[in-house]
Design a protein around this motif. Sequence first.
Motif, PDB file in Angstrom:
ATOM      1  N   LYS A 229       0.815  -1.220   0.000  1.00 16.85           N
ATOM      2  CA  LYS A 229       0.000   0.000   0.000  1.00 16.85           C
ATOM      3  C   LYS A 229       0.852   1.275   0.000  1.00 16.85           C
ATOM      4  O   LYS A 229       1.921   1.299   0.606  1.00 16.85           O
ATOM      5  N   ILE A 230       0.332   2.314  -0.600  1.00 12.66           N
ATOM      6  CA  ILE A 230       0.945   3.644  -0.488  1.00 12.66           C
ATOM      7  C   ILE A 230       0.918   4.047   0.992  1.00 12.66           C
ATOM      8  O   ILE A 230      -0.094   3.882   1.673  1.00 12.66           O
ATOM      9  N   ARG A 231       2.066   4.522   1.492  1.00 11.40           N
ATOM     10  CA  ARG A 231       2.110   4.947   2.902  1.00 11.40           C
ATOM     11  C   ARG A 231       1.514   6.365   3.013  1.00 11.40           C
ATOM     12  O   ARG A 231       1.904   7.245   2.243  1.00 11.40           O
ATOM     13  N   LEU A 254      -7.749  13.720 -10.175  1.00 11.81           N
ATOM     14  CA  LEU A 254      -6.776  13.419 -11.239  1.00 11.81           C
ATOM     15  C   LEU A 254      -6.166  12.027 -11.112  1.00 11.81           C
ATOM     16  O   LEU A 254      -5.306  11.656 -11.903  1.00 11.81           O
ATOM     17  N   CYS A 255      -6.599  11.265 -10.126  1.00 14.39           N
ATOM     18  CA  CYS A 255      -6.123   9.877 -10.014  1.00 14.39           C
ATOM     19  C   CYS A 255      -6.681   9.095 -11.208  1.00 14.39           C
ATOM     20  O   CYS A 255      -7.894   9.034 -11.387  1.00 14.39           O
ATOM     21  N   PRO A 256      -5.810   8.513 -12.047  1.00 17.05           N
ATOM     22  CA  PRO A 256      -6.313   7.918 -13.295  1.00 17.05           C
ATOM     23  C   PRO A 256      -7.205   6.695 -13.081  1.00 17.05           C
ATOM     24  O   PRO A 256      -8.009   6.371 -13.954  1.00 17.05           O
ATOM     25  N   THR A 257      -7.072   6.030 -11.938  1.00 16.67           N
ATOM     26  CA  THR A 257      -7.920   4.845 -11.729  1.00 16.67           C
ATOM     27  C   THR A 257      -9.061   5.131 -10.761  1.00 16.67           C
ATOM     28  O   THR A 257      -9.795   4.226 -10.378  1.00 16.67           O
ATOM     29  N   GLU A 258      -9.214   6.391 -10.351  1.00 22.44           N
ATOM     30  CA  GLU A 258     -10.302   6.812  -9.458  1.00 22.44           C
ATOM     31  C   GLU A 258     -10.373   5.941  -8.212  1.00 22.44           C
ATOM     32  O   GLU A 258     -11.439   5.507  -7.795  1.00 22.44           O
ATOM     33  N   CYS A 259      -9.190   5.671  -7.648  1.00 19.72           N
ATOM     34  CA  CYS A 259      -9.169   4.763  -6.494  1.00 19.72           C
ATOM     35  C   CYS A 259      -8.942   5.515  -5.178  1.00 19.72           C
ATOM     36  O   CYS A 259      -8.669   4.909  -4.158  1.00 19.72           O
ATOM     37  N   MET A 260      -9.048   6.860  -5.219  1.00 19.56           N
ATOM     38  CA  MET A 260      -8.818   7.641  -4.001  1.00 19.56           C
ATOM     39  C   MET A 260     -10.104   8.347  -3.565  1.00 19.56           C
ATOM     40  O   MET A 260     -10.889   8.769  -4.420  1.00 19.56           O
ATOM     41  N   VAL A 261     -10.248   8.510  -2.237  1.00 19.03           N
ATOM     42  CA  VAL A 261     -11.333   9.373  -1.742  1.00 19.03           C
ATOM     43  C   VAL A 261     -10.770  10.285  -0.646  1.00 19.03           C
ATOM     44  O   VAL A 261      -9.799   9.933   0.033  1.00 19.03           O
ATOM     45  N   LYS A 268      -8.172   8.197   1.644  1.00 19.01           N
ATOM     46  CA  LYS A 268      -8.173   6.729   1.634  1.00 19.01           C
ATOM     47  C   LYS A 268      -7.914   6.258   0.207  1.00 19.01           C
ATOM     48  O   LYS A 268      -8.389   6.879  -0.758  1.00 19.01           O
ATOM     49  N   ILE A 269      -7.127   5.174   0.107  1.00 17.60           N
ATOM     50  CA  ILE A 269      -6.771   4.668  -1.224  1.00 17.60           C
ATOM     51  C   ILE A 269      -7.159   3.198  -1.306  1.00 17.60           C
ATOM     52  O   ILE A 269      -6.833   2.408  -0.413  1.00 17.60           O
ATOM     53  N   ASN A 270      -7.863   2.838  -2.380  1.00 18.16           N
ATOM     54  CA  ASN A 270      -8.139   1.426  -2.660  1.00 18.16           C
ATOM     55  C   ASN A 270      -6.940   0.900  -3.471  1.00 18.16           C
ATOM     56  O   ASN A 270      -6.928   0.950  -4.698  1.00 18.16           O
ATOM     57  N   GLU A 273      -6.781  -1.103  -6.828  1.00 16.33           N
ATOM     58  CA  GLU A 273      -7.050  -0.446  -8.111  1.00 16.33           C
ATOM     59  C   GLU A 273      -5.948   0.532  -8.524  1.00 16.33           C
ATOM     60  O   GLU A 273      -5.908   0.990  -9.664  1.00 16.33           O
ATOM     61  N   CYS A 274      -5.055   0.890  -7.611  1.00 14.55           N
ATOM     62  CA  CYS A 274      -3.994   1.864  -7.909  1.00 14.55           C
ATOM     63  C   CYS A 274      -3.026   1.288  -8.939  1.00 14.55           C
ATOM     64  O   CYS A 274      -2.600   0.148  -8.812  1.00 14.55           O
ATOM     65  N   ASN A 275      -2.703   2.066  -9.960  1.00  9.96           N
ATOM     66  CA  ASN A 275      -1.746   1.553 -10.960  1.00  9.96           C
ATOM     67  C   ASN A 275      -0.334   2.113 -10.754  1.00  9.96           C
ATOM     68  O   ASN A 275       0.506   2.019 -11.630  1.00  9.96           O
ATOM     69  N   ARG A 276      -0.072   2.665  -9.600  1.00 10.71           N
ATOM     70  CA  ARG A 276       1.282   3.120  -9.211  1.00 10.71           C
ATOM     71  C   ARG A 276       1.802   4.194 -10.156  1.00 10.71           C
ATOM     72  O   ARG A 276       2.993   4.223 -10.517  1.00 10.71           O
ATOM     73  N   CYS A 277       0.917   5.127 -10.566  1.00  8.52           N
ATOM     74  CA  CYS A 277       1.321   6.128 -11.562  1.00  8.52           C
ATOM     75  C   CYS A 277       2.196   7.224 -10.967  1.00  8.52           C
ATOM     76  O   CYS A 277       2.821   7.983 -11.689  1.00  8.52           O
ATOM     77  N   MET A 278       2.226   7.360  -9.630  1.00 12.60           N
ATOM     78  CA  MET A 278       3.046   8.347  -8.917  1.00 12.60           C
ATOM     79  C   MET A 278       2.434   9.748  -8.886  1.00 12.60           C
ATOM     80  O   MET A 278       3.006  10.650  -8.275  1.00 12.60           O
ATOM     81  N   HIS A 279       1.273   9.985  -9.511  1.00 12.37           N
ATOM     82  CA  HIS A 279       0.731  11.357  -9.533  1.00 12.37           C
ATOM     83  C   HIS A 279       0.533  11.905  -8.122  1.00 12.37           C
ATOM     84  O   HIS A 279       1.044  12.971  -7.772  1.00 12.37           O
ATOM     85  N   CYS A 280      -0.188  11.140  -7.278  1.00 13.05           N
ATOM     86  CA  CYS A 280      -0.525  11.679  -5.948  1.00 13.05           C
ATOM     87  C   CYS A 280       0.735  11.828  -5.096  1.00 13.05           C
ATOM     88  O   CYS A 280       0.877  12.799  -4.350  1.00 13.05           O
ATOM     89  N   ILE A 281       1.668  10.878  -5.236  1.00 11.07           N
ATOM     90  CA  ILE A 281       2.892  10.916  -4.424  1.00 11.07           C
ATOM     91  C   ILE A 281       3.757  12.114  -4.836  1.00 11.07           C
ATOM     92  O   ILE A 281       4.321  12.818  -3.998  1.00 11.07           O
TER      93      ILE A 281
HETATM   94 FE1  SF4 Z   1      -4.087   7.066  -8.024  1.00 15.60          FE
HETATM   95 FE2  SF4 Z   1      -1.715   7.115  -9.206  1.00 15.60          FE
HETATM   96 FE3  SF4 Z   1      -1.907   7.744  -6.631  1.00 15.60          FE
HETATM   97 FE4  SF4 Z   1      -2.253   5.220  -7.439  1.00 15.60          FE
HETATM   98  S1  SF4 Z   1      -0.371   6.414  -7.553  1.00 15.60           S
HETATM   99  S2  SF4 Z   1      -3.538   6.341  -5.982  1.00 15.60           S
HETATM  100  S3  SF4 Z   1      -3.248   5.496  -9.418  1.00 15.60           S
HETATM  101  S4  SF4 Z   1      -2.820   8.885  -8.355  1.00 15.60           S
END
Ligand code: SF4
Length: 393
Positions: A229-231, A254-261, A268-270, A273-281
């Motif tokens: 999981k993302i920390r 802007l989360c591409p998989t819409e897995c955040m609320v 909270k992150i599901n 469904e996260c594709n590890r795109c790094m946008h949020c981080i």
């Molecule tokens: Fe969404 Fe990308 Fe962050 Fe995963 S890394 S939660 S896909 S924005």
Amino acid sequence: MGKYETPMLDELEKGPWPSFVTELKKATKVSPMADDELGQLEKSFQTKRGYWKHGGIVGVLGYGGGVIGRYSSIPDEFPGVAHFHTVRINQTSGFFYTAEALRMICDIWDKYGSGLTNMHGSTGDLVLLGTTTENLEAIFAEYSSRGWDLGSSGSAMRTPSCCVGMGRCEWACIDTMDFTYHITQHFQDEMHRPAYPYKFKIKTAGCACDCVAAIARADLSIIGTWKDKIRIDQAEVKNYADKGMDIQGEIIDLCPTECMVYDGGEIKINDVECNRCMHCIAKMTKALRPGLDKGATILVGAKAPIVVGSLLSWVLIPFIKMDPPYEEITEKIEAIIEWWDDTAKPRERIGELIEVKGMRPLLEAADIPPVPQQVKEPRKDPFFFWAESDFDK
Ligand code: SF4
Ligand code: SF4
């Protein structure tokens, strides 16, 4: 001031940004080759013609690549660039040099070449621009006696390259520099003695930000990622909100998989469904960090549009561990290259070969299980051909 008038090139010095013309002019003060290079370039701009003849086999003893032959097609007019060969030096992993190392490289180059450099070529090599055939052995002897080696060129394993990774970056999920050093040593023979159908590039990025642009350029991209999981540091999430960040608009939407609320207090992150795109981080550096179960995704197939169109990489192995001594990943890379080497036509990159043959023969040859992540696009072909062996499983 050099010996040539360069009204058209002078235009490229205007504006607030750095100009290669300004740098070329500086070099003319100490290098007659740079002067003639400037003169020939101005003529190219005036006449809208190139005056470089590519090719001719030049090199150093024992190496099949690393030097690219270049000659002027009008040597009588510009004798300083009659020979203007390019020498590639294997760059350091992550492009880290000491000032002392750079001075050493430039001092040797001033002695034997034009003094012009290109830091770095698109493969990654440190590129030295412009020397003569007679000087090549002496250049190689001086560099190699000080611990440098030539890079690669032609139909060979090209000099592997990587992002700065753990050298500077907190997001690196793998030690890109250590792995690049390992793979460079492992493929020394394939780098220096071209025997492949065409070039093969390996680039390693520590995370999906892909600062080395592997996905667009490398036949084999190795991209750091994580499985767990993302920390999340919720106190830092609150700090971002307090400082005015629009978390809903800038991160969640802007989360591409819409897995955040975001409920106005916590994120909270599901993670399934996260594709590890790094946008949020990358946006919330203090609040979010990659997980701890780290490894890499292996992608295959990118190329620039030299022979036919350009291709982007797609996933081959979704997750593989990347711990020294890198046995599993090295074996997989060897198997992938062996299939391509045995199957490709001359000047066919692995991405093009997969487009022709499909993924199946590669997966079978390299013993890689088929998984949904490898699907690049929906099928267009309604037929499916089963192999006898599929029924044995
Ligand atoms: Fe969404 Fe990308 Fe962050 Fe995963 S890394 S939660 S896909 S924005
Ligand atoms: Fe850092 Fe990722 Fe860029 Fe490498 S690719 S330098 S790990 S952000």
